[in-house]
Design a protein around this motif. Structure first.
Motif, PDB file in Angstrom:
ATOM      1  N   THR A   1       0.830  -1.210   0.000  1.00  0.00           N
ATOM      2  CA  THR A   1       0.000   0.000   0.000  1.00  0.00           C
ATOM      3  C   THR A   1       0.857   1.249   0.000  1.00  0.00           C
ATOM      4  OG1 THR A   1      -1.806  -1.145   1.152  1.00  0.00           O
ATOM      5  CG2 THR A   1      -1.738   1.260   1.326  1.00  0.00           C
ATOM      6  N   LYS A   2       1.847   1.300   0.862  1.00  0.00           N
ATOM      7  CA  LYS A   2       2.689   2.495   0.960  1.00  0.00           C
ATOM      8  C   LYS A   2       3.518   2.699  -0.303  1.00  0.00           C
ATOM      9  CE  LYS A   2       2.930   2.567   6.002  1.00  0.00           C
ATOM     10  NZ  LYS A   2       2.440   3.949   6.186  1.00  0.00           N
ATOM     11  N   SER A   3       4.025   1.611  -0.888  1.00  0.00           N
ATOM     12  CA  SER A   3       4.780   1.729  -2.121  1.00  0.00           C
ATOM     13  C   SER A   3       3.904   2.265  -3.250  1.00  0.00           C
ATOM     14  CB  SER A   3       5.354   0.365  -2.513  1.00  0.00           C
ATOM     15  OG  SER A   3       6.022   0.431  -3.757  1.00  0.00           O
ATOM     16  N   LEU A   4       2.683   1.738  -3.364  1.00  0.00           N
ATOM     17  CA  LEU A   4       1.751   2.222  -4.385  1.00  0.00           C
ATOM     18  C   LEU A   4       1.477   3.706  -4.223  1.00  0.00           C
ATOM     19  CD1 LEU A   4      -0.817  -0.707  -4.372  1.00  0.00           C
ATOM     20  CD2 LEU A   4       0.335   0.164  -6.423  1.00  0.00           C
ATOM     21  N   ALA A   5       1.241   4.121  -2.986  1.00  0.00           N
ATOM     22  CA  ALA A   5       0.907   5.527  -2.731  1.00  0.00           C
ATOM     23  C   ALA A   5       2.014   6.458  -3.208  1.00  0.00           C
ATOM     24  CB  ALA A   5       0.649   5.730  -1.239  1.00  0.00           C
ATOM     25  N   VAL A   6       3.258   6.074  -2.946  1.00  0.00           N
ATOM     26  CA  VAL A   6       4.384   6.921  -3.340  1.00  0.00           C
ATOM     27  C   VAL A   6       4.611   6.882  -4.849  1.00  0.00           C
ATOM     28  CG1 VAL A   6       6.883   7.220  -3.148  1.00  0.00           C
ATOM     29  CG2 VAL A   6       5.522   6.733  -1.106  1.00  0.00           C
ATOM     30  N   MET A   7       4.564   5.689  -5.414  1.00  0.00           N
ATOM     31  CA  MET A   7       4.909   5.518  -6.824  1.00  0.00           C
ATOM     32  C   MET A   7       3.895   6.150  -7.775  1.00  0.00           C
ATOM     33  SD  MET A   7       7.786   3.827  -7.117  1.00  0.00           S
ATOM     34  CE  MET A   7       8.859   2.625  -6.305  1.00  0.00           C
ATOM     35  N   TYR A   8       2.622   6.187  -7.378  1.00  0.00           N
ATOM     36  CA  TYR A   8       1.577   6.580  -8.335  1.00  0.00           C
ATOM     37  C   TYR A   8       0.786   7.812  -7.931  1.00  0.00           C
ATOM     38  CZ  TYR A   8       2.630   2.201 -10.639  1.00  0.00           C
ATOM     39  OH  TYR A   8       3.277   1.195 -11.304  1.00  0.00           O
ATOM     40  N   ARG A   9       1.216   8.534  -6.889  1.00  0.00           N
ATOM     41  CA  ARG A   9       0.440   9.693  -6.453  1.00  0.00           C
ATOM     42  C   ARG A   9       0.403  10.786  -7.509  1.00  0.00           C
ATOM     43  NH1 ARG A   9       4.259  12.241  -1.620  1.00  0.00           N
ATOM     44  NH2 ARG A   9       6.168  12.442  -2.838  1.00  0.00           N
ATOM     45  N   ALA A  10       1.460  10.907  -8.310  1.00  0.00           N
ATOM     46  CA  ALA A  10       1.466  11.926  -9.367  1.00  0.00           C
ATOM     47  C   ALA A  10       0.612  11.527 -10.565  1.00  0.00           C
ATOM     48  CB  ALA A  10       2.903  12.190  -9.824  1.00  0.00           C
ATOM     49  N   LYS A  11       0.116  10.303 -10.557  1.00  0.00           N
ATOM     50  CA  LYS A  11      -0.701   9.794 -11.667  1.00  0.00           C
ATOM     51  C   LYS A  11      -2.191   9.786 -11.335  1.00  0.00           C
ATOM     52  CE  LYS A  11       2.932   8.734 -14.208  1.00  0.00           C
ATOM     53  NZ  LYS A  11       3.219   9.431 -15.499  1.00  0.00           N
ATOM     54  N   GLY A  12      -2.554  10.351 -10.185  1.00  0.00           N
ATOM     55  CA  GLY A  12      -3.968  10.420  -9.824  1.00  0.00           C
ATOM     56  C   GLY A  12      -4.492   9.174  -9.138  1.00  0.00           C
ATOM     57  N   ILE A  13      -3.589   8.302  -8.686  1.00  0.00           N
ATOM     58  CA  ILE A  13      -4.011   7.046  -8.056  1.00  0.00           C
ATOM     59  C   ILE A  13      -3.646   7.091  -6.576  1.00  0.00           C
ATOM     60  CG2 ILE A  13      -3.668   4.543  -8.014  1.00  0.00           C
ATOM     61  CD1 ILE A  13      -3.014   4.781 -11.033  1.00  0.00           C
ATOM     62  N   ARG A  14      -4.629   6.751  -5.753  1.00  0.00           N
ATOM     63  CA  ARG A  14      -4.419   6.698  -4.302  1.00  0.00           C
ATOM     64  C   ARG A  14      -4.479   5.254  -3.827  1.00  0.00           C
ATOM     65  NH1 ARG A  14      -8.153   8.257  -1.294  1.00  0.00           N
ATOM     66  NH2 ARG A  14      -9.864   8.256  -2.815  1.00  0.00           N
ATOM     67  N   ALA A  15      -3.679   4.945  -2.811  1.00  0.00           N
ATOM     68  CA  ALA A  15      -3.679   3.602  -2.212  1.00  0.00           C
ATOM     69  C   ALA A  15      -3.699   3.737  -0.701  1.00  0.00           C
ATOM     70  CB  ALA A  15      -2.451   2.809  -2.649  1.00  0.00           C
ATOM     71  N   ASN A  16      -4.677   3.133  -0.079  1.00  0.00           N
ATOM     72  CA  ASN A  16      -4.817   3.148   1.369  1.00  0.00           C
ATOM     73  C   ASN A  16      -5.234   1.758   1.843  1.00  0.00           C
ATOM     74  OD1 ASN A  16      -4.554   6.160   2.093  1.00  0.00           O
ATOM     75  ND2 ASN A  16      -6.098   6.183   0.470  1.00  0.00           N
ATOM     76  N   ALA A  17      -5.234   1.562   3.138  1.00  0.00           N
ATOM     77  CA  ALA A  17      -5.648   0.274   3.704  1.00  0.00           C
ATOM     78  C   ALA A  17      -6.352   0.503   5.025  1.00  0.00           C
ATOM     79  CB  ALA A  17      -4.440  -0.639   3.906  1.00  0.00           C
ATOM     80  N   ILE A  18      -7.200  -0.444   5.385  1.00  0.00           N
ATOM     81  CA  ILE A  18      -7.720  -0.478   6.740  1.00  0.00           C
ATOM     82  C   ILE A  18      -7.016  -1.593   7.493  1.00  0.00           C
ATOM     83  CG2 ILE A  18      -9.960   0.482   6.115  1.00  0.00           C
ATOM     84  CD1 ILE A  18     -11.099  -2.412   6.458  1.00  0.00           C
ATOM     85  N   ALA A  19      -6.934  -1.434   8.807  1.00  0.00           N
ATOM     86  CA  ALA A  19      -6.355  -2.465   9.662  1.00  0.00           C
ATOM     87  C   ALA A  19      -7.411  -2.860  10.687  1.00  0.00           C
ATOM     88  CB  ALA A  19      -5.091  -1.951  10.355  1.00  0.00           C
ATOM     89  N   PRO A  20      -8.273  -3.806  10.319  1.00  0.00           N
ATOM     90  CA  PRO A  20      -9.349  -4.192  11.239  1.00  0.00           C
ATOM     91  C   PRO A  20      -8.818  -4.873  12.490  1.00  0.00           C
ATOM     92  CG  PRO A  20      -9.807  -4.929   8.990  1.00  0.00           C
ATOM     93  CD  PRO A  20      -8.379  -4.514   9.041  1.00  0.00           C
ATOM     94  N   GLY A  21      -9.503  -4.610  13.598  1.00  0.00           N
ATOM     95  CA  GLY A  21      -9.354  -5.447  14.774  1.00  0.00           C
ATOM     96  C   GLY A  21     -10.349  -6.583  14.661  1.00  0.00           C
ATOM     97  N   GLY A  22     -10.737  -7.143  15.784  1.00  0.00           N
ATOM     98  CA  GLY A  22     -11.706  -8.232  15.768  1.00  0.00           C
ATOM     99  C   GLY A  22     -13.013  -7.806  15.130  1.00  0.00           C
ATOM    100  N   THR A  23     -13.515  -8.605  14.217  1.00  0.00           N
ATOM    101  CA  THR A  23     -14.723  -8.280  13.461  1.00  0.00           C
ATOM    102  C   THR A  23     -15.572  -9.528  13.316  1.00  0.00           C
ATOM    103  OG1 THR A  23     -13.459  -6.616  12.223  1.00  0.00           O
ATOM    104  CG2 THR A  23     -15.596  -7.243  11.318  1.00  0.00           C
TER     105      THR A  23
END
Length: 253
Positions: free
Chosen positions: A168-190
């Protein structure tokens, strides 16, 4: 602020149940067109029917998402039916047996890494050309508390979810200038259908036992889905590279 999701093409993996199902329904409620991807054909079909019965647009693709041929079918179907892929939700995943590293079998390691990390890599790589051509895109992955710490799962699952965070972090850095965002959720118990079957006499479960304190209440799948939809939406237009704990404060303990 509007979510801006109406009419957009959204691929949700692991969408026949749990967090994925809740996310697929939530995106459809925002007016998005949803591709439901899952290994469970019957469950995927039920989600599609639930969406279309409410006037939404959805289609299912079933198969093992760690296989390139299935990935290719998912993307080709989204492009054919919906004109592209605006949002990819990498949600499908499996648990390990809480195994400590010395007790992890080759089969357990390879299957968990293949489903939890390689499949998101394959899907993301496949959708990126379409997002780049469109000049925009949002990728949201389901990481885990196990992607933030070493005391929430076994070695294979923990490594796989740390990998999702890094991807996720690599995607965010590599493609932010191309209009693409990458994020993640970190769920606890669900409250989901995922079942953990550890050997209580094994070292991993014995070592982890004392750490499962102050974990907070179990989340409903809809609470995780709400975070996913937010991160994919225009309301989060300047949110990129974030791993958002959705865990009732467990990560703050």
């Amino acid at each position: 602020m509007s979510t801006g999701l109406a009419g957009r093409s959204v691929v949700v993996t692991g969408a026949s149940s749990g967090i994925g199902r809740a996310a697929a329904l939530a995106f459809a409620a925002e007016g998005a067109r949803v591709l439901v991807a899952d290994l469970d054909a019957g469950g995927a079909a039920e989600v599609v029917t639930e969406i279309t019965d409410k006037g939404g647009s959805a289609v299912a693709v079933t198969g093992d998402l760690s296989e390139q041929a299935v990935v290719d079918e998912v993307v080709a179907t989204a492009v054919e039916r919906f004109g592209g892929v605006d949002v990819l939700v990498n949600n499908a995943g499996i648990m390990d047996r809480m195994s400590a590293l010395a007790d992890v079998t080759d089969a357990e390691w390879e299957r968990v890494i293949r489903v939890n990390l390689t499949a998101p890599f394959l899907l993301t790589r496949a959708v990126l050309p379409h997002m780049l051509a469109a000049g925009r895109g949002a990728i949201v992955s389901t990481a885990s508390e196990a992607g933030l710490r070493g005391s929430a799962a076994g070695a294979a699952y923990t490594a796989s979810k740390h990998g999702v965070v890094g991807l996720t972090k690599s995607l965010a850095v590599m493609y932010r200038a191309k209009g693409i965002r990458a994020n993640a959720i970190a769920p606890g118990g669900t409250r989901t259908g995922i079942v953990v079957q550890p050997d209580p006499s094994a070292h991993g479960p014995a070592a982890l036992g004392p750490h499962f304190v102050n974990v907070g209440r179990l989340a409903e799948p809809e609470e995780q889905a709400a975070a996913i939809v937010f991160l994919a939406s225009d309301a989060a237009s300047n949110v990129n590279g974030v791993v958002l704990p959705v865990d009732d404060g467990w990560s703050a303990v």
